[in-house]
Design an enzyme around this catalytic site. Structure first.
Site, PDB file in Angstrom:
ATOM      1  N   CYS A   2       0.876  -1.169   0.000  1.00 15.49           N
ATOM      2  CA  CYS A   2       0.000   0.000   0.000  1.00 15.49           C
ATOM      3  C   CYS A   2       0.913   1.218   0.000  1.00 15.49           C
ATOM      4  CB  CYS A   2      -0.917   0.016   1.220  1.00 15.49           C
ATOM      5  SG  CYS A   2      -1.971   1.485   1.300  1.00 15.49           S
ATOM      6  N   GLU A 104      -4.012   1.356  -6.169  1.00 13.95           N
ATOM      7  CA  GLU A 104      -3.048   0.368  -6.645  1.00 13.95           C
ATOM      8  C   GLU A 104      -2.920   0.544  -8.163  1.00 13.95           C
ATOM      9  OE1 GLU A 104      -0.887  -1.280  -5.357  1.00 13.95           O
ATOM     10  OE2 GLU A 104      -1.477  -1.645  -3.272  1.00 13.95           O
TER      11      GLU A 104
END
Length: 222
Positions: A2, A104
């Site tokens: 992340c 992402e």
């Protein structure tokens, strides 16, 4: 992994969802939070949950420089209880990193295409995290933090094989409880979030640069 997320919900909304004490916390919206930035974390002190500011990028007690935090923005769920850098924080200094969604990237044709992932109901959530009050060589104390990641669920997997651990509301008290140290109680919490509670869609490549911090970053790409 992340490496970028966003938070725009008002303090009042977060306080109600997580039962926070206190008020007056300045929480400016940011649609492109990158490592090295201050983030909002929830910690438990004396049985009370409160919101605090903390730098994203974990620096262990023996670290010499804040720049070391750029190497430790994430901690893997599979090794967090044993890795020397994170072991003590996992046992005693857990937190939640507050977010409305995270990004992402999927590489296709040599290009990185960004996607935005969030709860279907649009509510903010808490990503399982670790924090540490690091003391610099000249005596300055800085809160530093990391986000714990786990294997991706079915929603995220086509984009990336990892995702942040999102702590379900019924497990928040256990995760934040500083009196709980047993990894046998804590490790089972570090699981992928349910697929049916999340949504993913492609967004503009403007989010690729941390300098671009606008609401357009989370708008669905037409």
């Amino acid at each position: 992994m992340c490496g970028r997320f966003e938070l725009h919900s008002a303090f009042e909304i977060i306080a109600k969802l997580f039962g926070l004490a206190g008020g007056g916390f300045t929480l400016p919206a940011s649609y492109n939070i990158a490592p090295g930035k201050d983030i909002a974390i929830i910690v438990s002190e004396g049985g009370t949950n409160r919101l605090a500011a903390c730098r994203w990028g974990f620096v262990p007690s023996w670290g010499k420089d804040l720049k070391e935090g750029y190497k430790m923005i994430n901690a893997r769920a599979e090794t967090v209880a044993e890795k020397p850098s994170f072991r003590q924080a996992f046992s005693r200094h857990r937190c939640l990193v507050v977010a409305d969604g995270f990004y992402e990237w999927k590489i296709e044709g040599g290009k990185k295409r960004p996607y935005y992932i969030h709860r279907r109901d649009g509510k903010p959530f808490g990503m399982a995290g670790l924090c540490n009050l690091w003391t610099s060589p000249d005596g300055e104390q800085v809160c530093t933090s990391a986000i714990i990641t786990t294997e991706a669920n079915e929603i995220v997997r086509p984009i990336h094989d990892r995702m942040p651990v999102i702590t379900s509301r019924d497990k928040v008290a256990l995760w934040l409880d500083p009196s709980v140290h047993e990894k046998e109680k804590l490790l089972p919490l570090l699981k992928p979030y349910p697929d049916d509670e999340m949504e993913l869609y492609e967004v503009s490549a403007s989010v690729n640069s941390p300098k671009n911090d606008t609401v357009e970053n989370i708008q669905r790409l037409k």
